[in-house]
Design a protein around this motif. Structure first.
Motif, PDB file in Angstrom:
ATOM      1  N   ALA A  16     -36.771 -14.370  44.727  1.00 56.73           N
ATOM      2  CA  ALA A  16     -35.860 -13.241  44.937  1.00 56.73           C
ATOM      3  C   ALA A  16     -34.618 -13.356  44.054  1.00 56.73           C
ATOM      4  CB  ALA A  16     -35.465 -13.157  46.410  1.00 56.73           C
ATOM      5  N   VAL A  17     -34.046 -14.547  43.973  1.00 61.34           N
ATOM      6  CA  VAL A  17     -32.848 -14.762  43.142  1.00 61.34           C
ATOM      7  C   VAL A  17     -33.164 -14.455  41.685  1.00 61.34           C
ATOM      8  CG1 VAL A  17     -31.292 -16.543  42.226  1.00 61.34           C
ATOM      9  CG2 VAL A  17     -31.751 -16.432  44.686  1.00 61.34           C
ATOM     10  N   LEU A  18     -34.284 -14.968  41.197  1.00 56.85           N
ATOM     11  CA  LEU A  18     -34.631 -14.788  39.789  1.00 56.85           C
ATOM     12  C   LEU A  18     -35.007 -13.346  39.474  1.00 56.85           C
ATOM     13  CD1 LEU A  18     -36.493 -18.151  39.181  1.00 56.85           C
ATOM     14  CD2 LEU A  18     -34.159 -17.520  38.517  1.00 56.85           C
ATOM     15  N   THR A  19     -35.604 -12.655  40.437  1.00 58.60           N
ATOM     16  CA  THR A  19     -35.885 -11.229  40.256  1.00 58.60           C
ATOM     17  C   THR A  19     -34.570 -10.475  40.092  1.00 58.60           C
ATOM     18  OG1 THR A  19     -37.926 -11.369  41.534  1.00 58.60           O
ATOM     19  CG2 THR A  19     -36.937  -9.202  41.331  1.00 58.60           C
ATOM     20  N   ASP A  20     -33.574 -10.860  40.853  1.00 58.95           N
ATOM     21  CA  ASP A  20     -32.249 -10.255  40.743  1.00 58.95           C
ATOM     22  C   ASP A  20     -31.630 -10.544  39.374  1.00 58.95           C
ATOM     23  OD1 ASP A  20     -29.969  -8.846  41.921  1.00 58.95           O
ATOM     24  OD2 ASP A  20     -28.984 -10.810  41.920  1.00 58.95           O
ATOM     25  N   VAL A  21     -31.723 -11.782  38.907  1.00 59.00           N
ATOM     26  CA  VAL A  21     -31.188 -12.159  37.592  1.00 59.00           C
ATOM     27  C   VAL A  21     -31.882 -11.351  36.502  1.00 59.00           C
ATOM     28  CG1 VAL A  21     -31.012 -14.046  35.904  1.00 59.00           C
ATOM     29  CG2 VAL A  21     -30.492 -14.478  38.318  1.00 59.00           C
ATOM     30  N   ALA A  22     -33.188 -11.145  36.639  1.00 58.21           N
ATOM     31  CA  ALA A  22     -33.979 -10.443  35.624  1.00 58.21           C
ATOM     32  C   ALA A  22     -33.604  -8.975  35.488  1.00 58.21           C
ATOM     33  CB  ALA A  22     -35.465 -10.570  35.949  1.00 58.21           C
ATOM     34  N   GLN A  23     -32.815  -8.468  36.402  1.00 58.34           N
ATOM     35  CA  GLN A  23     -32.431  -7.058  36.340  1.00 58.34           C
ATOM     36  C   GLN A  23     -31.218  -6.805  35.454  1.00 58.34           C
ATOM     37  OE1 GLN A  23     -32.222  -5.827  40.449  1.00 58.34           O
ATOM     38  NE2 GLN A  23     -34.406  -6.156  40.737  1.00 58.34           N
ATOM     39  N   THR A  24     -30.709  -7.868  34.823  1.00 57.79           N
ATOM     40  CA  THR A  24     -29.589  -7.729  33.889  1.00 57.79           C
ATOM     41  C   THR A  24     -30.017  -8.308  32.544  1.00 57.79           C
ATOM     42  OG1 THR A  24     -28.008  -7.952  35.697  1.00 57.79           O
ATOM     43  CG2 THR A  24     -27.166  -8.274  33.456  1.00 57.79           C
ATOM     44  N   TYR A  25     -30.054  -7.446  31.537  1.00 57.63           N
ATOM     45  CA  TYR A  25     -30.499  -7.817  30.195  1.00 57.63           C
ATOM     46  C   TYR A  25     -29.718  -9.015  29.654  1.00 57.63           C
ATOM     47  CZ  TYR A  25     -31.685  -7.079  25.222  1.00 57.63           C
ATOM     48  OH  TYR A  25     -32.102  -7.225  23.927  1.00 57.63           O
ATOM     49  N   HIS A  26     -30.442  -9.988  29.144  1.00 58.14           N
ATOM     50  CA  HIS A  26     -29.939 -11.233  28.553  1.00 58.14           C
ATOM     51  C   HIS A  26     -29.224 -12.148  29.542  1.00 58.14           C
ATOM     52  CE1 HIS A  26     -30.183 -10.157  23.999  1.00 58.14           C
ATOM     53  NE2 HIS A  26     -31.351 -10.163  24.590  1.00 58.14           N
ATOM     54  N   SER A  27     -29.432 -11.939  30.836  1.00 57.98           N
ATOM     55  CA  SER A  27     -28.794 -12.844  31.796  1.00 57.98           C
ATOM     56  C   SER A  27     -29.682 -14.059  32.050  1.00 57.98           C
ATOM     57  CB  SER A  27     -28.499 -12.125  33.108  1.00 57.98           C
ATOM     58  OG  SER A  27     -29.703 -11.766  33.748  1.00 57.98           O
ATOM     59  N   THR A  28     -29.040 -15.147  32.405  1.00 59.28           N
ATOM     60  CA  THR A  28     -29.717 -16.383  32.789  1.00 59.28           C
ATOM     61  C   THR A  28     -28.958 -16.959  33.981  1.00 59.28           C
ATOM     62  OG1 THR A  28     -28.377 -17.696  31.249  1.00 59.28           O
ATOM     63  CG2 THR A  28     -30.537 -16.928  30.436  1.00 59.28           C
ATOM     64  N   ILE A  29     -29.514 -18.011  34.552  1.00 64.15           N
ATOM     65  CA  ILE A  29     -28.858 -18.714  35.652  1.00 64.15           C
ATOM     66  C   ILE A  29     -29.050 -20.206  35.403  1.00 64.15           C
ATOM     67  CG2 ILE A  29     -30.936 -18.582  37.115  1.00 64.15           C
ATOM     68  CD1 ILE A  29     -29.039 -18.281  39.555  1.00 64.15           C
ATOM     69  N   THR A  30     -28.039 -20.995  35.688  1.00 63.04           N
ATOM     70  CA  THR A  30     -28.182 -22.444  35.497  1.00 63.04           C
ATOM     71  C   THR A  30     -28.904 -23.046  36.697  1.00 63.04           C
ATOM     72  OG1 THR A  30     -26.104 -23.061  36.564  1.00 63.04           O
ATOM     73  CG2 THR A  30     -26.025 -22.548  34.174  1.00 63.04           C
ATOM     74  N   TYR A  31     -29.431 -24.236  36.491  1.00 59.26           N
ATOM     75  CA  TYR A  31     -30.102 -24.937  37.584  1.00 59.26           C
ATOM     76  C   TYR A  31     -29.145 -25.133  38.766  1.00 59.26           C
ATOM     77  CZ  TYR A  31     -34.045 -26.007  34.516  1.00 59.26           C
ATOM     78  OH  TYR A  31     -35.139 -25.904  33.692  1.00 59.26           O
ATOM     79  N   GLY A  32     -27.911 -25.480  38.472  1.00 59.65           N
ATOM     80  CA  GLY A  32     -26.926 -25.691  39.540  1.00 59.65           C
ATOM     81  C   GLY A  32     -26.598 -24.409  40.290  1.00 59.65           C
ATOM     82  N   GLU A  33     -26.459 -23.315  39.563  1.00 60.34           N
ATOM     83  CA  GLU A  33     -26.212 -22.031  40.223  1.00 60.34           C
ATOM     84  C   GLU A  33     -27.396 -21.637  41.105  1.00 60.34           C
ATOM     85  OE1 GLU A  33     -23.413 -19.872  36.817  1.00 60.34           O
ATOM     86  OE2 GLU A  33     -25.600 -19.770  36.642  1.00 60.34           O
ATOM     87  N   LEU A  34     -28.602 -21.875  40.601  1.00 58.91           N
ATOM     88  CA  LEU A  34     -29.790 -21.575  41.400  1.00 58.91           C
ATOM     89  C   LEU A  34     -29.803 -22.426  42.660  1.00 58.91           C
ATOM     90  CD1 LEU A  34     -32.466 -20.106  41.843  1.00 58.91           C
ATOM     91  CD2 LEU A  34     -33.570 -21.871  40.427  1.00 58.91           C
TER      92      LEU A  34
END
Length: 174
Positions: A16-34
């Protein structure tokens, strides 16, 4: 709760978190943020080092992405220090039947393509050209900095007087 059960719960939340991240072009998330988002969403925490369990969670996400016919969401997770996906991304290549990455940059370029597929699939607002695969911002900055610091290519030297040749390629002295 066993580690396996925690990994399963975190994997559901990670999807769910990564699906949310994928909804913003060129966005990523760090391991710590995840990690922080997984702890907050699930109410389950661990004192184990991140690198000792996050791979298990992301492997579950990789397999779930494949099962659903979605692009590999794990491509969105990068290291905070260098912006790279890391060696665990090789599981994406393995489960999709692709050859292993030849080196880190080959892995990063594959992950960039996977991120673009995620943005497209999960409805990010894309530029009119449909978007382009891109390295994570921190890694892109590092690549550009190294490129800027590289010495300019050396031009050939005249074999007679050993003076560097002008752009024309003909020695002005000989």
């Amino acid at each position: 709760m066993s580690a396996q059960e925690a990994w399963d719960v975190w994997a559901e939340h990670a999807y769910a978190v990564l699906t949310d991240v994928a909804q913003t072009y060129h966005s990523t998330i760090t391991y710590g943020e995840l990690r922080d988002r997984l702890f907050a969403a699930s109410g389950i925490r661990t004192s184990a080092l991140l690198q000792n369990w996050i791979g298990e969670v992301l492997n579950r996400v990789i397999h779930e992405s494949l099962r659903r016919g979605h692009p590999p969401l794990s491509a969105l997770v990068v290291r905070v220090d260098d912006g790279m996906v890391g060696g665990g991304y090789d599981e994406v290549l393995r489960v999709t039947g692709e050859p292993p990455a030849e080196d880190e940059m080959a892995r990063e370029k594959h992950a960039a393509g996977s991120r673009l597929a995620c943005y497209r699939h999960f409805g990010a607002s894309l530029p009119s050209d449909g978007g382009v695969p891109a390295l994570a911002p921190k890694l892109q900055a590092t690549v550009e900095r190294r490129r800027a610091q590289a010495p300019p290519p050396r031009r050939p030297v005249c074999p007679n007087c050993f003076v560097q040749l002008p752009v024309s390629g003909r020695c002005d002295s000989c």
